[in-house]
Design a protein around this motif. Structure first.
Motif, short mmCIF file in Angstrom:
data_model
loop_
_atom_site.label_atom_id
_atom_site.label_comp_id
_atom_site.label_asym_id
_atom_site.label_seq_id
_atom_site.Cartn_x
_atom_site.Cartn_y
_atom_site.Cartn_z
N UNK A 295 -8.09 -9.77 6.01
CA UNK A 295 -7.12 -9.76 7.12
C UNK A 295 -5.80 -9.14 6.68
N UNK A 296 -5.38 -9.40 5.44
CA UNK A 296 -4.13 -8.83 4.94
C UNK A 296 -4.25 -7.31 4.79
N UNK A 297 -5.38 -6.86 4.28
CA UNK A 297 -5.61 -5.41 4.17
C UNK A 297 -5.61 -4.76 5.55
N UNK A 298 -6.22 -5.43 6.52
CA UNK A 298 -6.27 -4.88 7.89
C UNK A 298 -4.89 -4.84 8.51
N UNK A 299 -4.06 -5.87 8.29
CA UNK A 299 -2.68 -5.84 8.79
C UNK A 299 -1.92 -4.66 8.19
N UNK A 300 -2.14 -4.40 6.91
CA UNK A 300 -1.39 -3.35 6.21
C UNK A 300 -1.87 -1.95 6.57
N UNK A 301 -3.18 -1.76 6.69
CA UNK A 301 -3.74 -0.42 6.86
C UNK A 301 -4.05 -0.07 8.31
N UNK A 308 -6.52 -8.17 17.15
CA UNK A 308 -7.00 -9.52 17.47
C UNK A 308 -8.15 -9.94 16.56
N UNK A 309 -8.96 -8.99 16.13
CA UNK A 309 -9.99 -9.29 15.14
C UNK A 309 -9.33 -9.70 13.82
N UNK A 310 -8.25 -8.99 13.47
CA UNK A 310 -7.50 -9.34 12.26
C UNK A 310 -6.92 -10.74 12.37
N UNK A 311 -6.37 -11.06 13.55
CA UNK A 311 -5.78 -12.38 13.78
C UNK A 311 -6.83 -13.48 13.67
N UNK A 312 -8.03 -13.23 14.17
CA UNK A 312 -9.11 -14.21 14.09
C UNK A 312 -9.50 -14.46 12.64
N UNK A 313 -9.62 -13.38 11.84
CA UNK A 313 -9.96 -13.53 10.43
C UNK A 313 -8.91 -14.37 9.70
N UNK A 314 -7.63 -14.09 9.99
CA UNK A 314 -6.56 -14.85 9.35
C UNK A 314 -6.60 -16.31 9.78
N UNK A 315 -6.81 -16.57 11.08
CA UNK A 315 -6.86 -17.93 11.58
C UNK A 315 -8.01 -18.72 10.96
N UNK A 316 -9.18 -18.11 10.88
CA UNK A 316 -10.34 -18.79 10.29
C UNK A 316 -10.09 -19.12 8.82
N UNK A 317 -9.60 -18.14 8.07
CA UNK A 317 -9.41 -18.34 6.63
C UNK A 317 -8.30 -19.33 6.35
N UNK A 318 -7.20 -19.26 7.12
CA UNK A 318 -6.10 -20.18 6.86
C UNK A 318 -6.41 -21.58 7.35
N UNK A 319 -7.15 -21.69 8.45
CA UNK A 319 -7.56 -23.00 8.92
C UNK A 319 -8.46 -23.70 7.92
#
Length: 402
Positions: A295-301, A308-319
């Motif tokens: 998700x961090x790589x997707x935010x950067x690149x 929204x796919x990036x946001x979902x990945x971050x939410x799942x991993x951080x949750x």
């Protein structure tokens, strides 16, 4: 007949115990997340400068970092139930004082709110371990879901609640006093109906002479919690500015934050239940760190593409990382007393680490306007989180790591 009565009483007390977990956890984030959306109204109403405004959200975090160890150190002097009772009294007083009408009461109330939440943060994992020894994963999931769901609702509906009550920002912040008082009522009810549980709690809260700071496993858990919090608070603080630079305007950044928070809820419930049934949780550490790094790589690149796919990945991993952090307090200790001790240590160390995240993330942006340095910093943090998470996930108690 007596056996049937005892069963009925035990079921009622079990229901009350579950309600305590739900209602207490519902008060551990919402008083903080409700501030951001109405911060402009507060600043305008009370003529606050930028520093004063920023302190409204910083004060509770500073209380967490400075007081968590002290709470765990003195936790043996009271039963868990009474500790929760006093935490809710302090929190309720702070919520009332914060909306009373002056700058002095605003900041004093924020201090009491931070202290009340701090006590609840530290003691609730011990309450779960003491009252639900065979359902630790399930109850930790309920604890995390209740906390994150009310946090999301407080953030999303803060302005609307102010309009609905007719009291503006005071209504937005003050309405959470109702939830605190409801939790207080349930804890009082438990204390009145369950003398047996109170005795068990006192036994569970006997003083532990174990020095948590000499335990390598305790440090692994603490640093893991701190790094996952660092990633979360860095992105929650700066993502609107990042997305603004990426060309997203209006309410769009807010919807991205909403997706992140909503995505956290299912995994914070299911994750601890699955983790509790596993021999160790290292495979889950691999899974969440891969998702978070991606998700961090997707935010950067990718920037705003696939946002929204990036946001979902971050939410799942951080949750998942958050719920595992809380679960480790119970899984990696042999007693409720030590569960509270590691909870205090991990939250003090963790929030201290997390406090540096937004500052470093923003400073790196001053050196590189593209945000690449900032996201590289988060990527390195995830790699370190993987290292300490793999150690924390091993099936070894903190008592075995002295």
């Amino acid at each position: 007949m007596k056996n049937e009565t005892r069963k009925e009483v035990s079921y009622i007390l079990l229901f009350i115990n579950v309600l305590v977990v739900i209602l207490v956890s519902s008060n551990l984030r919402s008083p903080i997340t409700s501030v951001g959306p109405v911060l402009g109204q507060i600043s305008q109403s009370l003529h606050l400068d930028n520093f004063q405004s920023s302190m409204l959200t910083s004060i509770p975090l500073l209380m967490f970092a400075s007081c968590s160890v002290l709470v765990s150190r003195f936790s043996h002097r009271l039963s868990i139930n009474r500790f929760l009772l006093y935490a809710l009294i302090i929190l309720s007083f702070g919520l009332f004082l914060r909306v009373f009408g002056s700058v002095w009461t605003l900041f004093t109330g924020s201090i009491f709110i931070g202290l009340g939440i701090c006590v609840g943060n530290v003691v609730t994992p011990g309450y779960i371990k003491n009252n639900f020894p065979k359902q630790i994963g399930l109850m930790t999931g309920i604890f995390a879901v209740s906390m994150n769901l009310t946090a999301a609702l407080a953030s999303g509906y803060s302005v609307s609640l102010g309009e609905w009550t007719g009291y503006g920002w005071r209504g937005s912040l003050g309405i959470w006093l109702v939830i605190a008082l409801l939790a207080l009522l349930v804890v009082v009810l438990e204390l009145l109906l369950n003398k047996k549980t109170s005795k068990q709690s006192n036994q569970a809260m006997m003083k532990s002479d174990f020095n948590m700071f000499k335990s390598g496993q305790a440090w692994n858990i603490s640093i893991f919690m701190g790094l996952q919090s660092l990633v979360y608070y860095s992105l929650i603080s700066w993502l609107p500015a990042v997305l603004g630079d990426y060309g997203m305007n209006g309410n769009a950044p807010g919807w991205v934050l909403f997706v992140i928070q909503i995505s956290m809820i299912p995994i914070t419930f299911v994750g601890p239940i699955i983790a509790n049934k596993m021999k160790d949780q290292r495979i889950m550490i691999v899974f969440l760190c891969v998702l978070m790094f991606a998700s961090i790589v997707m935010f950067a690149l990718l920037k705003s593409q696939w946002i929204y796919a990036t946001a979902i990945l971050l939410g799942l991993s951080n949750g998942l990382s958050f719920s595992l952090s809380i679960l480790f307090f119970s899984l990696r200790t042999k007693s409720s007393a030590n569960a509270i001790k590691i909870s205090g240590m991990a939250q003090s160390i963790g929030y201290l680490i997390a406090a540096f995240g937004p500052a470093v993330f923003g400073k790196l942006h001053d050196w590189d306007a593209s945000w690449r340095y900032s996201f590289t910093f988060l990527g390195i943090s995830v790699i370190l989180m993987f290292f300490f998470g793999m150690k924390a996930a091993r099936r070894k108690f903190v008592e075995d790591q002295a």
